[in-house]
Design a protein around this motif. Structure first.
Motif, short mmCIF file in Angstrom:
data_model
loop_
_atom_site.label_atom_id
_atom_site.label_comp_id
_atom_site.label_asym_id
_atom_site.label_seq_id
_atom_site.Cartn_x
_atom_site.Cartn_y
_atom_site.Cartn_z
N SER A 205 1.00 -4.65 -5.49
CA SER A 205 0.49 -3.21 -5.44
C SER A 205 0.05 -2.76 -6.91
O SER A 205 -1.04 -2.14 -7.07
CB SER A 205 1.74 -2.18 -5.17
OG SER A 205 1.19 -0.96 -5.15
N PHE B 63 -2.67 0.04 -6.67
CA PHE B 63 -2.11 1.34 -5.93
C PHE B 63 -1.06 2.02 -6.89
O PHE B 63 -0.66 3.14 -6.61
CB PHE B 63 -1.49 0.99 -4.67
CG PHE B 63 -2.47 0.52 -3.68
CD1 PHE B 63 -3.20 1.57 -3.14
CD2 PHE B 63 -2.75 -0.59 -3.20
CE1 PHE B 63 -4.29 1.26 -2.35
CE2 PHE B 63 -3.72 -1.02 -2.26
CZ PHE B 63 -4.48 -0.11 -1.70
N LYS C 33 0.75 -1.29 -0.15
CA LYS C 33 0.09 -0.09 -0.10
C LYS C 33 0.79 1.25 -0.19
O LYS C 33 0.27 2.38 -0.21
CB LYS C 33 -0.88 0.02 1.18
CG LYS C 33 -1.95 -0.91 1.15
CD LYS C 33 -2.93 -1.04 2.40
CE LYS C 33 -2.17 -2.23 3.23
NZ LYS C 33 -2.97 -2.30 4.43
#
Length: 140
Positions: A106, A111, A67
């Motif tokens: 990710s 993200f 994250k």
């Protein structure tokens, strides 16, 4: 029969009364202690050994998280979107594997962009110079 050199020297050549060590007091009549000043100094650890090299993430204690895209973007090429190799990033093998897994996770979670660096991260401080690797690569 031959005697050993040390017993021969003690018995014939060196008499403690006639032999005087260099010292500040000339009146000392004590017999010299054999080997107290001449013995080698034993060090506990070698002063010439290099400190073990630690990677950037291990030395700072930063945990990689999928994250935290801002951190992960710094290990990705801005032009091609590929992850830099170990000889450029300076990471240890364990952290490099975790980095690749975190970047892949990710990207799957959305993200991180897959190819292009997000413009809002363009002014992030550079952790390393990709054109000047820490260690030379064997194929370069």
């Amino acid at each position: 029969m031959l005697k050993s050199a040390s017993t021969l020297a003690r018995s014939l050549l060196i008499r403690p009364q006639a032999f005087r060590l260099c010292s500040s007091s000339s009146n000392s009549q004590s017999a010299p202690v054999a080997g107290s000043e001449d013995e080698p100094v034993v060090l506990e650890n070698n002063p010439y050994t290099k400190e073990p090299r630690k990677c950037l993430l291990c030395s700072t204690g930063i945990e990689l998280d999928y994250k935290n895209s801002r951190l992960l973007q710094q290990f990705v090429s801005t032009f091609s979107g590929r992850v830099y190799d170990r000889h450029i990033t300076g990471l240890c093998d364990e952290q490099q594997k975790k980095l690749i897994e975190a970047i892949a996770k990710s990207r799957r979670a959305g993200f991180m962009p897959i190819f292009v660096k997000d413009p809002k991260y363009a002014r992030d401080p550079k952790l390393f110079d990709p054109l000047k690797p820490i260690r030379p690569h064997s194929f370069a």
